[in-house]
Design a protein around this motif. Structure first.
Motif, PDB file in Angstrom:
ATOM      1  N   GLN A  94      67.954 -20.685 182.612  1.00  0.00           N
ATOM      2  CA  GLN A  94      67.588 -21.963 183.220  1.00  0.00           C
ATOM      3  C   GLN A  94      66.272 -21.850 183.980  1.00  0.00           C
ATOM      4  O   GLN A  94      65.428 -22.752 183.929  1.00  0.00           O
ATOM      5  N   PHE A  95      66.095 -20.741 184.658  1.00  0.00           N
ATOM      6  CA  PHE A  95      64.848 -20.477 185.380  1.00  0.00           C
ATOM      7  C   PHE A  95      63.662 -20.482 184.405  1.00  0.00           C
ATOM      8  O   PHE A  95      62.619 -21.090 184.664  1.00  0.00           O
ATOM      9  N   ALA A  96      63.840 -19.813 183.262  1.00  0.00           N
ATOM     10  CA  ALA A  96      62.769 -19.746 182.261  1.00  0.00           C
ATOM     11  C   ALA A  96      62.445 -21.125 181.706  1.00  0.00           C
ATOM     12  O   ALA A  96      61.269 -21.478 181.544  1.00  0.00           O
ATOM     13  N   VAL A  97      63.473 -21.909 181.433  1.00  0.00           N
ATOM     14  CA  VAL A  97      63.267 -23.252 180.888  1.00  0.00           C
ATOM     15  C   VAL A  97      62.459 -24.111 181.851  1.00  0.00           C
ATOM     16  O   VAL A  97      61.519 -24.818 181.459  1.00  0.00           O
ATOM     17  N   GLU A  98      62.797 -24.061 183.140  1.00  0.00           N
ATOM     18  CA  GLU A  98      62.083 -24.859 184.142  1.00  0.00           C
ATOM     19  C   GLU A  98      60.617 -24.462 184.235  1.00  0.00           C
ATOM     20  O   GLU A  98      59.728 -25.325 184.332  1.00  0.00           O
ATOM     21  N   PHE A  99      60.344 -23.181 184.188  1.00  0.00           N
ATOM     22  CA  PHE A  99      58.960 -22.745 184.336  1.00  0.00           C
ATOM     23  C   PHE A  99      58.128 -22.972 183.080  1.00  0.00           C
ATOM     24  O   PHE A  99      56.918 -23.195 183.160  1.00  0.00           O
ATOM     25  N   VAL A 100      58.754 -22.940 181.931  1.00  0.00           N
ATOM     26  CA  VAL A 100      58.017 -23.288 180.712  1.00  0.00           C
ATOM     27  C   VAL A 100      57.591 -24.753 180.779  1.00  0.00           C
ATOM     28  O   VAL A 100      56.453 -25.109 180.429  1.00  0.00           O
ATOM     29  N   ALA A 101      58.489 -25.613 181.260  1.00  0.00           N
ATOM     30  CA  ALA A 101      58.145 -27.030 181.412  1.00  0.00           C
ATOM     31  C   ALA A 101      57.028 -27.217 182.428  1.00  0.00           C
ATOM     32  O   ALA A 101      56.095 -28.005 182.216  1.00  0.00           O
ATOM     33  N   LEU A 102      57.092 -26.494 183.531  1.00  0.00           N
ATOM     34  CA  LEU A 102      56.050 -26.573 184.557  1.00  0.00           C
ATOM     35  C   LEU A 102      54.704 -26.107 184.029  1.00  0.00           C
ATOM     36  O   LEU A 102      53.659 -26.706 184.315  1.00  0.00           O
ATOM     37  N   ALA A 103      54.720 -25.037 183.263  1.00  0.00           N
ATOM     38  CA  ALA A 103      53.476 -24.407 182.819  1.00  0.00           C
ATOM     39  C   ALA A 103      52.678 -25.279 181.855  1.00  0.00           C
ATOM     40  O   ALA A 103      51.474 -25.064 181.688  1.00  0.00           O
ATOM     41  N   LYS A 104      53.312 -26.245 181.241  1.00  0.00           N
ATOM     42  CA  LYS A 104      52.594 -27.103 180.293  1.00  0.00           C
ATOM     43  C   LYS A 104      51.430 -27.824 180.958  1.00  0.00           C
ATOM     44  O   LYS A 104      50.438 -28.144 180.305  1.00  0.00           O
ATOM     45  N   HIS A 105      51.540 -28.074 182.259  1.00  0.00           N
ATOM     46  CA  HIS A 105      50.501 -28.829 182.962  1.00  0.00           C
ATOM     47  C   HIS A 105      49.789 -28.006 184.022  1.00  0.00           C
ATOM     48  O   HIS A 105      48.992 -28.550 184.784  1.00  0.00           O
ATOM     49  N   ARG A 106      50.080 -26.692 184.087  1.00  0.00           N
ATOM     50  CA  ARG A 106      49.490 -25.846 185.123  1.00  0.00           C
ATOM     51  C   ARG A 106      48.960 -24.571 184.490  1.00  0.00           C
ATOM     52  O   ARG A 106      49.706 -23.602 184.310  1.00  0.00           O
ATOM     53  N   PRO A 107      47.663 -24.523 184.153  1.00  0.00           N
ATOM     54  CA  PRO A 107      47.076 -23.370 183.453  1.00  0.00           C
ATOM     55  C   PRO A 107      47.270 -22.043 184.172  1.00  0.00           C
ATOM     56  O   PRO A 107      47.538 -21.026 183.527  1.00  0.00           O
ATOM     57  N   LEU A 109      49.653 -21.121 186.223  1.00  0.00           N
ATOM     58  CA  LEU A 109      51.046 -20.705 186.088  1.00  0.00           C
ATOM     59  C   LEU A 109      51.328 -20.249 184.661  1.00  0.00           C
ATOM     60  O   LEU A 109      52.045 -19.260 184.443  1.00  0.00           O
ATOM     61  N   ARG A 110      50.747 -20.936 183.691  1.00  0.00           N
ATOM     62  CA  ARG A 110      50.931 -20.553 182.292  1.00  0.00           C
ATOM     63  C   ARG A 110      50.415 -19.138 182.039  1.00  0.00           C
ATOM     64  O   ARG A 110      51.055 -18.331 181.362  1.00  0.00           O
ATOM     65  N   ALA A 111      49.269 -18.809 182.620  1.00  0.00           N
ATOM     66  CA  ALA A 111      48.695 -17.475 182.447  1.00  0.00           C
ATOM     67  C   ALA A 111      49.573 -16.411 183.104  1.00  0.00           C
ATOM     68  O   ALA A 111      49.751 -15.314 182.568  1.00  0.00           O
ATOM     69  N   GLU A 112      50.129 -16.735 184.267  1.00  0.00           N
ATOM     70  CA  GLU A 112      50.999 -15.794 184.969  1.00  0.00           C
ATOM     71  C   GLU A 112      52.285 -15.544 184.175  1.00  0.00           C
ATOM     72  O   GLU A 112      52.752 -14.406 184.063  1.00  0.00           O
ATOM     73  N   ILE A 113      52.849 -16.598 183.618  1.00  0.00           N
ATOM     74  CA  ILE A 113      54.057 -16.458 182.808  1.00  0.00           C
ATOM     75  C   ILE A 113      53.777 -15.598 181.579  1.00  0.00           C
ATOM     76  O   ILE A 113      54.588 -14.744 181.195  1.00  0.00           O
ATOM     77  N   ALA A 114      52.627 -15.796 180.958  1.00  0.00           N
ATOM     78  CA  ALA A 114      52.268 -15.015 179.769  1.00  0.00           C
ATOM     79  C   ALA A 114      52.136 -13.532 180.112  1.00  0.00           C
ATOM     80  O   ALA A 114      52.572 -12.661 179.340  1.00  0.00           O
ATOM     81  N   ARG A 115      51.528 -13.223 181.273  1.00  0.00           N
ATOM     82  CA  ARG A 115      51.391 -11.819 181.676  1.00  0.00           C
ATOM     83  C   ARG A 115      52.748 -11.169 181.878  1.00  0.00           C
ATOM     84  O   ARG A 115      53.001 -10.049 181.422  1.00  0.00           O
ATOM     85  N   TYR A 116      53.625 -11.886 182.556  1.00  0.00           N
ATOM     86  CA  TYR A 116      54.958 -11.339 182.798  1.00  0.00           C
ATOM     87  C   TYR A 116      55.738 -11.232 181.488  1.00  0.00           C
ATOM     88  O   TYR A 116      56.443 -10.242 181.262  1.00  0.00           O
TER      89      TYR A 116
END
Length: 200
Positions: A94-107, A109-116
């Motif tokens: 659920q945590f992952a799903v929420e952050f994937v949705a968030l990252a669509k509009h926040r570059p 955050l998207r880069a940080e998620i990709a690194r992790y």
């Protein structure tokens, strides 16, 4: 402006994380975070320059904890059964799903998620490759990359559907996967503990 190790800051991050998990990222506003932490909402902007910065802090803290938990769990029990359990943890999914949705509009955050994601993928792939080899499954028969995608994909799909109140086929799928794992890795097989290297 606030100190990074402030207890007040930690309370705000805890409150924001709870809101994110319980109600989704849209519920994470300065007013709701302040109320959840029993603090003034102005303190959110004192400790964080923006809500994006708060989301980044939530993600980084959870990402590190998740990787540490995974490595500790695999070191204690490197079996395929345990890897399946770890990949179907509903809270993590659920945590992952929420952050994937968030990252669509926040570059950022998207880069940080990709690194992790790259770091976590490497740790999971290594663990799966070792577990499959220990169970006598050749990489040509079941590549660890495919096994990992099946495990993590099913976990996230079931978490997303469960959040919507849809659970059709979930129980049958879990029984099928567990029965398949029982055939590959019969229950009771002793799996040696191993050390897992930390990737940075």
């Amino acid at each position: 402006m606030g100190a990074p190790d402030s207890r007040t800051r930690a309370r705000l991050v805890d409150a924001a994380e709870q809101l994110l998990i319980e109600e989704g990222y849209a519920a994470v506003t300065s007013r709701r975070v302040g109320a959840k932490a029993d603090l003034k909402p102005q303190l959110v902007h004192y400790y964080f320059a923006s809500m994006d910065e708060l989301f980044l802090e939530i993600f980084r803290r959870n990402a590190e904890r998740n990787l540490e938990r995974f490595e500790s769990a695999v070191a204690a029990d490197p079996s395929l059964h345990n890897l399946w359990r770890l990949n179907t943890d509903p809270r993590a999914a659920q945590f992952a799903v929420e952050f994937v949705a968030l990252a669509k509009h926040r570059p950022e955050l998207r880069a940080e998620i990709a690194r992790y994601a790259d770091r976590f993928y490497d740790a999971q792939r290594e663990a799966l490759a070792t577990a499959l080899a220990a169970a006598g499954v050749p990489a040509k028969q079941l590549p660890p990359e495919i096994a990992l995608l099946v495990m993590s994909g099913l976990g996230q799909t079931m978490a997303l559907e469960s959040a919507l109140g849809v659970t059709n086929g979930h129980a049958q799928t879990v029984r099928f996967i567990e029965a398949s794992l029982d055939r590959i890795e019969p229950p009771g097989d002793e799996k040696p503990k191993r050390k897992v290297s930390r990737r940075r």
